[in-house]
Design an enzyme around this catalytic site. Sequence first.
Site, PDB file in Angstrom:
ATOM      1  N   LYS A 171       3.829  -5.223   1.589  1.00 30.95           N
ATOM      2  CA  LYS A 171       3.395  -4.273   2.623  1.00 30.95           C
ATOM      3  C   LYS A 171       2.033  -3.716   2.226  1.00 30.95           C
ATOM      4  CE  LYS A 171       3.221   0.056   3.483  1.00 30.95           C
ATOM      5  NZ  LYS A 171       2.030   0.151   4.337  1.00 30.95           N
ATOM      6  N   GLY A 224      -0.800   3.635  -5.486  1.00 30.67           N
ATOM      7  CA  GLY A 224      -1.254   4.598  -4.481  1.00 30.67           C
ATOM      8  C   GLY A 224      -1.279   5.991  -5.070  1.00 30.67           C
ATOM      9  N   VAL A 228       2.894  10.209  -3.159  1.00 30.27           N
ATOM     10  CA  VAL A 228       3.783   9.170  -2.614  1.00 30.27           C
ATOM     11  C   VAL A 228       4.565   8.504  -3.760  1.00 30.27           C
ATOM     12  CG1 VAL A 228       3.869   6.985  -1.348  1.00 30.27           C
ATOM     13  CG2 VAL A 228       2.295   8.774  -0.618  1.00 30.27           C
ATOM     14  N   GLY A 229       3.894   8.273  -4.879  1.00 30.99           N
ATOM     15  CA  GLY A 229       4.554   7.638  -6.025  1.00 30.99           C
ATOM     16  C   GLY A 229       5.769   8.426  -6.494  1.00 30.99           C
ATOM     17  N   GLU A 246       1.690   2.700 -10.054  1.00 32.57           N
ATOM     18  CA  GLU A 246       0.328   2.941 -10.539  1.00 32.57           C
ATOM     19  C   GLU A 246      -0.277   3.975  -9.604  1.00 32.57           C
ATOM     20  OE1 GLU A 246      -1.094   2.212 -13.189  1.00 32.57           O
ATOM     21  OE2 GLU A 246       0.320   0.708 -13.918  1.00 32.57           O
ATOM     22  N   CYS A 280      -8.974   4.214  -8.798  1.00 29.15           N
ATOM     23  CA  CYS A 280      -8.180   5.125  -9.622  1.00 29.15           C
ATOM     24  C   CYS A 280      -8.728   5.158 -11.046  1.00 29.15           C
ATOM     25  CB  CYS A 280      -6.711   4.742  -9.591  1.00 29.15           C
ATOM     26  SG  CYS A 280      -6.420   3.071 -10.103  1.00 29.15           S
ATOM     27  N   GLN A 327     -10.057  10.445   4.521  1.00 28.11           N
ATOM     28  CA  GLN A 327     -10.583  10.476   3.158  1.00 28.11           C
ATOM     29  C   GLN A 327     -11.911  11.224   3.107  1.00 28.11           C
ATOM     30  OE1 GLN A 327      -8.840   9.334   0.406  1.00 28.11           O
ATOM     31  NE2 GLN A 327     -10.469  10.397  -0.689  1.00 28.11           N
ATOM     32  N   GLU A 383      -7.151  14.764  -8.341  1.00 24.36           N
ATOM     33  CA  GLU A 383      -7.867  13.536  -7.997  1.00 24.36           C
ATOM     34  C   GLU A 383      -8.464  13.672  -6.602  1.00 24.36           C
ATOM     35  OE1 GLU A 383      -5.709   9.784  -7.273  1.00 24.36           O
ATOM     36  OE2 GLU A 383      -7.222   8.847  -8.544  1.00 24.36           O
TER      37      GLU A 383
HETATM   38  C1  UN1 Z   1     -10.775  -1.567 -11.757  1.00 19.33           C
HETATM   39  O1  UN1 Z   1     -11.259  -0.486 -12.075  1.00 19.33           O
HETATM   40  O2  UN1 Z   1     -11.337  -2.644 -11.991  1.00 19.33           O
HETATM   41  O3  UN1 Z   1      -6.460   1.422  -7.526  1.00 19.33           O
HETATM   42  C2  UN1 Z   1      -9.442  -1.698 -11.128  1.00 19.33           C
HETATM   43  C3  UN1 Z   1      -7.261   1.303  -8.448  1.00 19.33           C
HETATM   44  C4  UN1 Z   1      -6.816   0.539  -9.652  1.00 19.33           C
HETATM   45  C5  UN1 Z   1      -7.588  -0.674  -9.924  1.00 19.33           C
HETATM   46  C6  UN1 Z   1      -8.869  -0.419 -10.620  1.00 19.33           C
HETATM   47  N1  UN1 Z   1      -5.396   0.217  -9.531  1.00 19.33           N
HETATM   48  O4  UN1 Z   1      -8.371   1.774  -8.361  1.00 19.33           O
END
Ligand code: UN1
Length: 481
Positions: A171, A224, A228-229, A246, A280, A327, A383
């Site tokens: 999804k 995400g 939500v996580g 993640e 992230c 955003q 964040e």
């Molecule tokens: C990166 O910095 O190369 O959602 C990857 C994100 C991470 C992936 C970053 N899961 O930004």
Amino acid sequence: MTNNNFIGGQWLAGSSTSANINPSNLADVIGDYAQADAEGLNAAVLAAQAAFPAWSTSGIQARSDALDKIGSEILARREELGMLLSREEGKTRPEGIGEATRAGHIFKFFAGECLRLGGETLPSVRPGIGVEITREPVGVVGLITPWNFPIAIPAWKVAPALAFGNCVILKPADLVPGSAWALAEIISRAGLPAGVFNLVMGPGRVIGDAMVNHAGINAISFTGSVGVGGRIAEACAKNLKKVQLEMGGKNPQIVLDDADLAQAVELSAQSAFYSTGQRCTASSRLIVTDKIYPAFVKALQERMARIKVGDALAAGTDIGPVSSQVQLEQDLSYVEIGKAEGAVLAMGGKRVACHTGSGAVGYFMSPALFSESSASMRISREEIFGPVANILRVKDYEEALATANDTPFGLSAGIATTSLKYATHFKRHSQAGMVMVNLPTAGVDYHVPFGGRKGSSYGPREQGKYAQEFFTTVKTAYTLA
Ligand code: UN1
């Protein structure tokens, strides 16, 4: 024409459609994408369950060949796929092509991993008995992916899932279905049996919720937001599903007095603002020691003045638009929050017109830098997920380390220094899953583990050989000789 869901080997319409809009140019509609409902998801789960017995015991050569074929096609079409990605997400052309390339490499890597899934044999503590430890697929896995890496994150969840014999329901983020749809179309021609791979598009609150609560899905991998996580973890715990999350980051970039100034400025600008700060792994807290602070702030502002914000597809753009109206509003509201908290807005932080002259109207914003901020401010703790960074001034390495670790997150952490002593100490004492010495906090390899600590990650690591931890389950077999 609507781009449909892929369920049980067939392209099926949903209960409605959603338009995929280019954030660089709101008049540009990329296409209409089917939106599934809970019934569509259920059909995908049934198809995946039906395919699982044969697929989970299928030959590893056939799996490896299929993944290799998918990887080859992605690599051969990287320019086109990269352009689609930039058009729907807003990262620049080189960033889009780079991400598509990464997705191709990930499939190639896991084509090899199919062949390397090993086990262990040990003697039993009881004489005459042997013990074998093997890994088996988990079952039907639900993969929920974010909008900021529209092809690489689907790739790094789908490839290991398939490599190790699981059936997949992908999804993708509602905002960017185009790249995931293109990936699904490639996968649909790779020779996998019907039901092994399914694409179910739709909003998180409908499809995501239905996935985490569906008894036929054995495991959920999600990338995400932390909000939500947390809800997914709760639902998975209640339903006793395996889960991998993640989530966010508030990644520190330390700059010590002894750093190479030009290098420190470049890597800070790269990881704070490129990809519009929508990673992230982006650095949002620049932690700078006293002596280098004035020169660093000045040089970073000069560097930022050269950043061109514009249409993601135009040549020469450094930073594309923010991905969506929601955003953009969040990013701009954090600029106001920072000002109200007493941080000094040294640069940027405004909605701007496209710099690349196409006249297109999109969600453009100038990268924002706060100086004179403190560690307790919301802009230092939450964040933002946009091109917004703040500088924290500290007296020495010890204070820098304590400040870096003073966060609810722990994904990536960087240090710019020429001191082996401090670099070595930081590698050991940073409370982050990934540590970068004289490198940006963002931008990672695909063949080594990815993940963090604290509020950033939950469950086993993704990527590299560590991906097998989540996508397989261990069996211990005893045999009397
Ligand atoms: C990166 O910095 O190369 O959602 C990857 C994100 C991470 C992936 C970053 N899961 O930004």
